[in-house]
Write a protein that holds these residues in place. Structure first.
Motif, mmCIF file in Angstrom:
data_model
loop_
_atom_site.group_PDB
_atom_site.id
_atom_site.type_symbol
_atom_site.label_atom_id
_atom_site.label_comp_id
_atom_site.label_asym_id
_atom_site.label_seq_id
_atom_site.Cartn_x
_atom_site.Cartn_y
_atom_site.Cartn_z
ATOM 1 N N ASP A 117 38.416 66.034 73.042
ATOM 2 C CA ASP A 117 39.823 66.405 73.013
ATOM 3 C C ASP A 117 40.139 67.107 71.692
ATOM 4 O O ASP A 117 40.847 68.098 71.685
ATOM 5 C CB ASP A 117 40.686 65.159 73.201
ATOM 6 C CG ASP A 117 42.120 65.496 73.522
ATOM 7 O OD1 ASP A 117 42.360 66.483 74.233
ATOM 8 O OD2 ASP A 117 43.018 64.761 73.059
ATOM 9 N N VAL A 163 39.035 65.614 64.856
ATOM 10 C CA VAL A 163 40.174 65.364 63.980
ATOM 11 C C VAL A 163 39.836 65.721 62.541
ATOM 12 O O VAL A 163 40.639 66.323 61.830
ATOM 13 C CB VAL A 163 40.639 63.898 64.095
ATOM 14 C CG1 VAL A 163 41.792 63.607 63.149
ATOM 15 C CG2 VAL A 163 41.031 63.587 65.548
ATOM 16 N N LEU A 165 35.550 62.157 62.629
ATOM 17 C CA LEU A 165 36.424 61.451 63.558
ATOM 18 C C LEU A 165 36.766 62.425 64.667
ATOM 19 O O LEU A 165 37.181 63.561 64.406
ATOM 20 C CB LEU A 165 37.705 60.997 62.845
ATOM 21 C CG LEU A 165 38.833 60.461 63.733
ATOM 22 C CD1 LEU A 165 38.420 59.162 64.429
ATOM 23 C CD2 LEU A 165 40.094 60.254 62.898
ATOM 24 N N PHE A 166 36.553 62.003 65.916
ATOM 25 C CA PHE A 166 36.928 62.863 67.029
ATOM 26 C C PHE A 166 37.571 62.051 68.136
ATOM 27 O O PHE A 166 37.363 60.848 68.259
ATOM 28 C CB PHE A 166 35.746 63.676 67.556
ATOM 29 C CG PHE A 166 34.639 62.878 68.187
ATOM 30 C CD1 PHE A 166 34.604 62.665 69.555
ATOM 31 C CD2 PHE A 166 33.612 62.367 67.408
ATOM 32 C CE1 PHE A 166 33.570 61.946 70.142
ATOM 33 C CE2 PHE A 166 32.576 61.650 67.977
ATOM 34 C CZ PHE A 166 32.560 61.433 69.352
ATOM 35 N N ARG A 167 38.388 62.749 68.914
ATOM 36 C CA ARG A 167 39.071 62.151 70.057
ATOM 37 C C ARG A 167 38.407 62.681 71.322
ATOM 38 O O ARG A 167 38.166 63.878 71.443
ATOM 39 C CB ARG A 167 40.557 62.528 70.018
ATOM 40 C CG ARG A 167 41.410 61.809 71.035
ATOM 41 C CD ARG A 167 42.901 62.088 70.837
ATOM 42 N NE ARG A 167 43.184 63.507 70.866
ATOM 43 C CZ ARG A 167 43.799 64.171 69.871
ATOM 44 N NH1 ARG A 167 44.177 63.544 68.768
ATOM 45 N NH2 ARG A 167 44.030 65.461 69.977
ATOM 46 N N TRP A 168 38.127 61.781 72.265
ATOM 47 C CA TRP A 168 37.465 62.159 73.504
ATOM 48 C C TRP A 168 38.325 61.771 74.704
ATOM 49 O O TRP A 168 39.236 60.977 74.588
ATOM 50 C CB TRP A 168 36.083 61.530 73.606
ATOM 51 C CG TRP A 168 36.051 60.048 73.378
ATOM 52 C CD1 TRP A 168 35.748 59.410 72.207
ATOM 53 C CD2 TRP A 168 36.345 59.007 74.322
ATOM 54 N NE1 TRP A 168 35.836 58.046 72.370
ATOM 55 C CE2 TRP A 168 36.197 57.777 73.651
ATOM 56 C CE3 TRP A 168 36.722 58.999 75.653
ATOM 57 C CZ2 TRP A 168 36.417 56.546 74.288
ATOM 58 C CZ3 TRP A 168 36.938 57.774 76.295
ATOM 59 C CH2 TRP A 168 36.767 56.576 75.602
ATOM 60 N N THR A 215 40.897 57.602 77.269
ATOM 61 C CA THR A 215 40.775 58.357 76.023
ATOM 62 C C THR A 215 40.321 57.401 74.932
ATOM 63 O O THR A 215 40.408 56.184 75.073
ATOM 64 C CB THR A 215 42.109 58.999 75.596
ATOM 65 O OG1 THR A 215 43.074 57.967 75.413
ATOM 66 C CG2 THR A 215 42.594 60.013 76.609
ATOM 67 N N TYR A 266 38.739 57.283 70.486
ATOM 68 C CA TYR A 266 38.321 57.908 69.235
ATOM 69 C C TYR A 266 36.953 57.362 68.864
ATOM 70 O O TYR A 266 36.669 56.189 69.107
ATOM 71 C CB TYR A 266 39.287 57.558 68.098
ATOM 72 C CG TYR A 266 40.630 58.204 68.206
ATOM 73 C CD1 TYR A 266 40.887 59.416 67.565
ATOM 74 C CD2 TYR A 266 41.651 57.619 68.941
ATOM 75 C CE1 TYR A 266 42.132 60.016 67.655
ATOM 76 C CE2 TYR A 266 42.897 58.211 69.029
ATOM 77 C CZ TYR A 266 43.129 59.403 68.387
ATOM 78 O OH TYR A 266 44.357 60.004 68.474
ATOM 79 N N ASP A 267 36.136 58.192 68.271
ATOM 80 C CA ASP A 267 34.870 57.751 67.701
ATOM 81 C C ASP A 267 34.802 58.208 66.253
ATOM 82 O O ASP A 267 35.239 59.320 65.928
ATOM 83 C CB ASP A 267 33.672 58.346 68.445
ATOM 84 C CG ASP A 267 33.369 57.651 69.763
ATOM 85 O OD1 ASP A 267 34.159 56.783 70.181
ATOM 86 O OD2 ASP A 267 32.342 57.987 70.368
ATOM 87 N N VAL A 268 34.264 57.342 65.432
ATOM 88 C CA VAL A 268 33.917 57.688 64.060
ATOM 89 C C VAL A 268 32.397 57.702 64.010
ATOM 90 O O VAL A 268 31.758 56.716 64.406
ATOM 91 C CB VAL A 268 34.466 56.664 63.050
ATOM 92 C CG1 VAL A 268 34.003 56.996 61.640
ATOM 93 C CG2 VAL A 268 35.979 56.587 63.127
ATOM 94 N N THR A 308 41.710 53.956 73.711
ATOM 95 C CA THR A 308 43.161 53.996 73.586
ATOM 96 C C THR A 308 43.809 53.902 74.948
ATOM 97 O O THR A 308 43.160 53.992 75.958
ATOM 98 C CB THR A 308 43.639 55.288 72.887
ATOM 99 O OG1 THR A 308 43.132 56.409 73.578
ATOM 100 C CG2 THR A 308 43.178 55.317 71.453
#
Length: 110
Positions: free
Chosen positions: A69, A72, A80-83, A90, A92-94, A110
């Motif tokens: 998505d 970030v 950090l990204f949103r998937w 949905t 987030y992964d770090v 989330t």
């Protein structure tokens, strides 16, 4: 390979239904001792453990695919990204990098 390229390749691992092909992808994206943690899985370590969990998840998901998505932010050896998982989930992964591969993943739903 840029950090963003590695992140996209990491999601390709999650989208790969074939276990043999998935492990081959993992070798280019994740370190051998990569650590994976999310709300459902505590402390998976290495390609075999993560591939097993991905296989079970893939069986439940059918044709649903993970997509990025947004990336970030990326700094130093972390990102950090949103998937998204189709339209049903949905998160987030770090990720922490070791060179051009991922050393650890901490996922949040989330």
């Amino acid at each position: 390979m840029s950090a963003t390229d590695v992140i996209f390749a990491y999601l390709d691992v999650w989208n790969e239904p074939d276990a043999t092909a998935r492990v081959t992808l993992m070798k280019s994206v994740l370190t051998e001792d990569a650590l994976y943690v999310d709300p459902d899985n505590a402390g998976l370590r290495g390609h075999a453990e993560l591939s097993e969990v991905i296989g079970r998840v893939r069986e439940q998901l059918g044709d649903l695919r993970f997509t990025i998505d947004a990336v970030v932010g990326v700094h130093h050896d972390r990102a950090l990204f949103r998937w998204r998982l189709g339209t049903v989930a949905t998160g987030y992964d770090v990720v922490e990098f070791a060179g051009d591969r991922i050393r650890s993943i901490v996922g949040f739903f989330t």
